[in-house]
Design a protein around this motif. Structure first.
Motif, PDB file in Angstrom:
ATOM      1  N   GLN A 252       3.015   9.311  13.769  1.00 29.46           N
ATOM      2  CA  GLN A 252       1.773   9.989  14.133  1.00 29.46           C
ATOM      3  C   GLN A 252       0.930  10.318  12.905  1.00 29.46           C
ATOM      4  OE1 GLN A 252       1.544  12.856  17.320  1.00 29.46           O
ATOM      5  NE2 GLN A 252       3.734  12.664  17.728  1.00 29.46           N
ATOM      6  N   ILE A 253       1.577  10.729  11.827  1.00 29.09           N
ATOM      7  CA  ILE A 253       0.841  11.067  10.598  1.00 29.09           C
ATOM      8  C   ILE A 253       0.134   9.837  10.048  1.00 29.09           C
ATOM      9  CG2 ILE A 253       1.111  11.810   8.202  1.00 29.09           C
ATOM     10  CD1 ILE A 253       3.542  13.508   9.306  1.00 29.09           C
ATOM     11  N   ALA A 254       0.834   8.705  10.030  1.00 32.31           N
ATOM     12  CA  ALA A 254       0.227   7.467   9.531  1.00 32.31           C
ATOM     13  C   ALA A 254      -0.988   7.075  10.365  1.00 32.31           C
ATOM     14  CB  ALA A 254       1.262   6.339   9.528  1.00 32.31           C
ATOM     15  N   LYS A 255      -0.886   7.259  11.669  1.00 30.77           N
ATOM     16  CA  LYS A 255      -2.014   6.921  12.543  1.00 30.77           C
ATOM     17  C   LYS A 255      -3.196   7.849  12.284  1.00 30.77           C
ATOM     18  CE  LYS A 255      -1.591   4.155  15.546  1.00 30.77           C
ATOM     19  NZ  LYS A 255      -1.762   2.672  15.566  1.00 30.77           N
ATOM     20  N   VAL A 256      -2.906   9.150  12.150  1.00 32.04           N
ATOM     21  CA  VAL A 256      -3.968  10.117  11.857  1.00 32.04           C
ATOM     22  C   VAL A 256      -4.624   9.803  10.514  1.00 32.04           C
ATOM     23  CG1 VAL A 256      -4.432  12.546  11.305  1.00 32.04           C
ATOM     24  CG2 VAL A 256      -3.000  11.969  13.260  1.00 32.04           C
ATOM     25  N   ALA A 257      -3.813   9.337   9.551  1.00 28.38           N
ATOM     26  CA  ALA A 257      -4.325   9.040   8.211  1.00 28.38           C
ATOM     27  C   ALA A 257      -5.105   7.729   8.157  1.00 28.38           C
ATOM     28  CB  ALA A 257      -3.175   8.990   7.209  1.00 28.38           C
ATOM     29  N   GLY A 258      -5.171   7.000   9.275  1.00 27.77           N
ATOM     30  CA  GLY A 258      -5.990   5.804   9.342  1.00 27.77           C
ATOM     31  C   GLY A 258      -5.278   4.504   9.081  1.00 27.77           C
TER      32      GLY A 258
ATOM     33  N   LYS B  40      11.567  -5.948   0.743  1.00 25.95           N
ATOM     34  CA  LYS B  40      11.147  -7.350   0.842  1.00 25.95           C
ATOM     35  C   LYS B  40       9.881  -7.505   1.676  1.00 25.95           C
ATOM     36  CE  LYS B  40      15.858  -9.194   0.423  1.00 25.95           C
ATOM     37  NZ  LYS B  40      16.964  -9.889   1.138  1.00 25.95           N
ATOM     38  N   CYS B  41       9.630  -6.532   2.551  1.00 24.74           N
ATOM     39  CA  CYS B  41       8.456  -6.594   3.422  1.00 24.74           C
ATOM     40  C   CYS B  41       7.178  -6.090   2.752  1.00 24.74           C
ATOM     41  CB  CYS B  41       8.688  -5.763   4.692  1.00 24.74           C
ATOM     42  SG  CYS B  41       9.973  -6.393   5.776  1.00 24.74           S
ATOM     43  N   VAL B  42       7.311  -5.468   1.579  1.00 28.47           N
ATOM     44  CA  VAL B  42       6.151  -4.866   0.910  1.00 28.47           C
ATOM     45  C   VAL B  42       5.417  -5.917   0.083  1.00 28.47           C
ATOM     46  CG1 VAL B  42       5.365  -3.051  -0.662  1.00 28.47           C
ATOM     47  CG2 VAL B  42       7.347  -2.648   0.810  1.00 28.47           C
ATOM     48  N   THR B  43       4.109  -5.928   0.200  1.00 26.21           N
ATOM     49  CA  THR B  43       3.288  -6.869  -0.544  1.00 26.21           C
ATOM     50  C   THR B  43       3.376  -6.612  -2.042  1.00 26.21           C
ATOM     51  OG1 THR B  43       1.077  -7.880  -0.583  1.00 26.21           O
ATOM     52  CG2 THR B  43       1.165  -5.480  -0.544  1.00 26.21           C
ATOM     53  N   MET B  44       3.081  -7.614  -2.833  1.00 26.41           N
ATOM     54  CA  MET B  44       3.070  -7.458  -4.292  1.00 26.41           C
ATOM     55  C   MET B  44       2.122  -6.324  -4.662  1.00 26.41           C
ATOM     56  SD  MET B  44       5.005 -10.033  -5.507  1.00 26.41           S
ATOM     57  CE  MET B  44       4.459 -10.674  -7.092  1.00 26.41           C
ATOM     58  N   GLY B  45       2.599  -5.418  -5.516  1.00 25.95           N
ATOM     59  CA  GLY B  45       1.769  -4.296  -5.923  1.00 25.95           C
ATOM     60  C   GLY B  45       1.698  -3.179  -4.908  1.00 25.95           C
ATOM     61  N   GLY B  46       2.552  -3.230  -3.875  1.00 26.27           N
ATOM     62  CA  GLY B  46       2.536  -2.211  -2.831  1.00 26.27           C
ATOM     63  C   GLY B  46       3.237  -0.934  -3.254  1.00 26.27           C
ATOM     64  N   GLU B  47       3.335  -0.009  -2.297  1.00 23.76           N
ATOM     65  CA  GLU B  47       3.889   1.309  -2.594  1.00 23.76           C
ATOM     66  C   GLU B  47       5.027   1.649  -1.632  1.00 23.76           C
ATOM     67  OE1 GLU B  47       0.477   4.118  -4.155  1.00 23.76           O
ATOM     68  OE2 GLU B  47      -0.317   2.801  -2.598  1.00 23.76           O
ATOM     69  N   VAL B  48       6.009   2.385  -2.168  1.00 21.87           N
ATOM     70  CA  VAL B  48       7.227   2.701  -1.433  1.00 21.87           C
ATOM     71  C   VAL B  48       7.502   4.197  -1.580  1.00 21.87           C
ATOM     72  CG1 VAL B  48       9.702   2.250  -1.216  1.00 21.87           C
ATOM     73  CG2 VAL B  48       8.147   0.406  -1.929  1.00 21.87           C
ATOM     74  N   SER B  49       7.733   4.855  -0.460  1.00 23.60           N
ATOM     75  CA  SER B  49       8.016   6.287  -0.461  1.00 23.60           C
ATOM     76  C   SER B  49       9.373   6.495   0.199  1.00 23.60           C
ATOM     77  CB  SER B  49       6.911   7.023   0.309  1.00 23.60           C
ATOM     78  OG  SER B  49       6.982   8.415   0.125  1.00 23.60           O
ATOM     79  N   VAL B  50      10.325   7.075  -0.550  1.00 19.04           N
ATOM     80  CA  VAL B  50      11.712   7.137  -0.095  1.00 19.04           C
ATOM     81  C   VAL B  50      12.123   8.577   0.192  1.00 19.04           C
ATOM     82  CG1 VAL B  50      14.107   6.556  -0.624  1.00 19.04           C
ATOM     83  CG2 VAL B  50      12.258   5.095  -1.477  1.00 19.04           C
ATOM     84  N   LEU B  51      12.358   8.871   1.462  1.00 14.49           N
ATOM     85  CA  LEU B  51      12.892  10.164   1.878  1.00 14.49           C
ATOM     86  C   LEU B  51      14.366  10.057   2.263  1.00 14.49           C
ATOM     87  CD1 LEU B  51      12.195  13.191   2.636  1.00 14.49           C
ATOM     88  CD2 LEU B  51      11.957  12.356   4.979  1.00 14.49           C
TER      89      LEU B  51
ATOM     90  N   ALA C 117       2.037  11.074   2.514  1.00 14.22           N
ATOM     91  CA  ALA C 117       0.807  11.465   1.821  1.00 14.22           C
ATOM     92  C   ALA C 117       0.799  11.134   0.338  1.00 14.22           C
ATOM     93  CB  ALA C 117       0.563  12.961   2.019  1.00 14.22           C
ATOM     94  N   VAL C 118       1.805  10.402  -0.154  1.00 12.96           N
ATOM     95  CA  VAL C 118       1.799  10.070  -1.579  1.00 12.96           C
ATOM     96  C   VAL C 118       0.728   9.039  -1.911  1.00 12.96           C
ATOM     97  CG1 VAL C 118       4.226  10.634  -1.967  1.00 12.96           C
ATOM     98  CG2 VAL C 118       3.594   8.312  -1.285  1.00 12.96           C
ATOM     99  N   THR C 119       0.187   8.364  -0.901  1.00  9.55           N
ATOM    100  CA  THR C 119      -0.851   7.372  -1.134  1.00  9.55           C
ATOM    101  C   THR C 119      -1.837   7.392   0.031  1.00  9.55           C
ATOM    102  OG1 THR C 119      -1.263   5.055  -1.721  1.00  9.55           O
ATOM    103  CG2 THR C 119       0.371   5.459   0.005  1.00  9.55           C
TER     104      THR C 119
ATOM    105  N   TYR D  23       8.140   6.126  -4.936  1.00 12.27           N
ATOM    106  CA  TYR D  23       8.128   7.581  -5.003  1.00 12.27           C
ATOM    107  C   TYR D  23       9.405   8.141  -4.367  1.00 12.27           C
ATOM    108  CZ  TYR D  23       3.065   6.724  -5.451  1.00 12.27           C
ATOM    109  OH  TYR D  23       1.829   6.268  -5.835  1.00 12.27           O
ATOM    110  N   GLY D  24      10.078   9.028  -5.067  1.00 17.25           N
ATOM    111  CA  GLY D  24      11.208   9.747  -4.486  1.00 17.25           C
ATOM    112  C   GLY D  24      10.712  11.050  -3.892  1.00 17.25           C
ATOM    113  N   ILE D  25      11.066  11.307  -2.641  1.00 14.77           N
ATOM    114  CA  ILE D  25      10.543  12.475  -1.930  1.00 14.77           C
ATOM    115  C   ILE D  25      11.660  13.474  -1.655  1.00 14.77           C
ATOM    116  CG2 ILE D  25       9.316  13.278   0.114  1.00 14.77           C
ATOM    117  CD1 ILE D  25       7.679  11.391  -1.657  1.00 14.77           C
TER     118      ILE D  25
END
Length: 345
Positions: free
Chosen positions: A184-190, A253-264, A161-163, A287-289
């Motif tokens: 499941q959360i990602a799917k619910v979030a669209g 490496k898989c994240v597009t330029m300007g993308g977002e990363v959430s680390v748990l 939910a950080v983005t 984001y550090g979680i």
């Protein structure tokens, strides 16, 4: 009462009879809870194994466990937020409520944080004393088995939910229980496409059951090449759940330029990555979680479960009697399960 304890320094835990707490043991803001369900976390496994982290943190004797659902049976003299008979789950992070972080809406990163079942006696017992400040009254529609895993479910929500995931392509590295919930959360979030990276056969199967659009086994195929075969620009968001250095590096490496990363994921030490080329020069936001936002995340978790938008029966694989706790730890140690719930009723 019966309780699972780290009785002394060394590997293993024991189930033993200990004194049942009563109203006389409560501080003004303490609550006595009859534990009805408790689930086993990876942290509990670390304590069981008595690894380096546990040796530096745990002071026996200690009742372990922190994921629970139970019923309030007594309250301290100053308790106002819960009442006898309420069904509650517990936030693991016990904040001081007076530091800078607590006063500015960030209790989950309290400077003086204590952790239930780590720094204080936990919930692997028939009764537990828990501060009212960390109790969440969950909706009556939520089954006890699922309420007991609301804490790790909240980890998955906080990470995702950080983005805004609406229409985004998402990569989840690691399909342990929290990674499975995140699907499941990602799917619910669209999210438009949810890709999962995982090597374990059981977890690959569970990722399919939880709705992953694509699953890549990086032990068999090059994760980066496979992602870019599917998506010309890579993924918009990486949710790192594995705690594996190679998985994290390939995920970046898989994240597009300007993308977002959430680390748990917890890596357990220093990791060596090319920060400049993988993050800075590509304009990634990282984001550090830790934990769950208190109590914003809990509200979201409650609503998703109450409205049946997420099906945790696809993640909770074993519900076993409390007395069979050793079987539960064996399943966890051998990675032959999703979430394991102990039934104390």
């Amino acid at each position: 009462m019966k309780a699972i304890m780290k009785e002394k320094a060394g590997p293993g835990l024991v189930l033993k009879e200990v004194k049942k707490p009563d109203v006389n043991d409560l501080g003004p803001r303490d609550v006595l809870v009859k534990v009805r369900r408790a689930s086993i976390c990876g942290t509990d496994v670390h304590i069981y194994k008595w690894d380096e982290w546990s040796q530096s943190r745990i002071i026996p004797p200690l009742i372990t466990g922190h994921e629970m659902a139970g019923e309030v049976v007594a309250v301290g003299s100053a308790v106002t937020r819960v009442s006898i008979g309420d069904l509650v789950a517990a936030e693991t992070h016990i904040p001081c409520e007076s530091c800078y972080q607590c006063k500015t809406g960030r209790m989950h990163v309290c400077k003086n944080l204590k952790i239930l079942g780590v720094d204080t006696n936990g919930v692997f017992a028939e009764y537990a004393i828990i501060p009212e400040s960390v109790l969440w009254r969950f909706s009556s529609e939520i089954p006890l088995d699922f309420a007991s895993v609301m804490e790790p479910f909240g980890n998955a929500i906080h990470t995702a939910a950080v983005t805004n995931l609406l229409g985004k392509n998402v990569l989840i590295t690691g399909a342990g229980p929290i990674g499975l919930m995140a699907i499941q959360i990602a799917k619910v979030a669209g999210a438009s496409t949810v890709i999962v990276s995982e090597v374990d056969p059981m977890r690959i199967k569970m990722a399919q059951e939880n709705g992953a659009d694509v699953i890549i086994n990086p032990a068999e195929k090059d994760l980066v090449k496979e992602v870019y075969k599917i998506l010309d620009d890579g993924v918009d968001v990486l949710l790192e759940m594995s705690g594996n250095r190679k998985a994290f590096e390939d995920g970046l490496k898989c994240v597009t330029m300007g993308g977002e990363v959430s680390v748990l994921g917890i890596f357990g030490g220093k990791i060596d990555i090319s920060f400049d080329s993988l993050i800075t020069m590509r304009g990634l936001t990282v984001y550090g979680i830790t934990g769950r936002r208190m109590f914003e995340t809990w509200r979201i978790a409650d609503e998703l479960l109450r409205a049946k938008k997420v099906d945790l029966s696809k993640v909770v694989t074993h519900i076993i009697p409390f007395e069979q706790w050793e079987k539960g730890f064996e399943l966890m140690l051998n990675k032959q399960c999703g979430k394991v719930v102990l039934n104390l009723d």
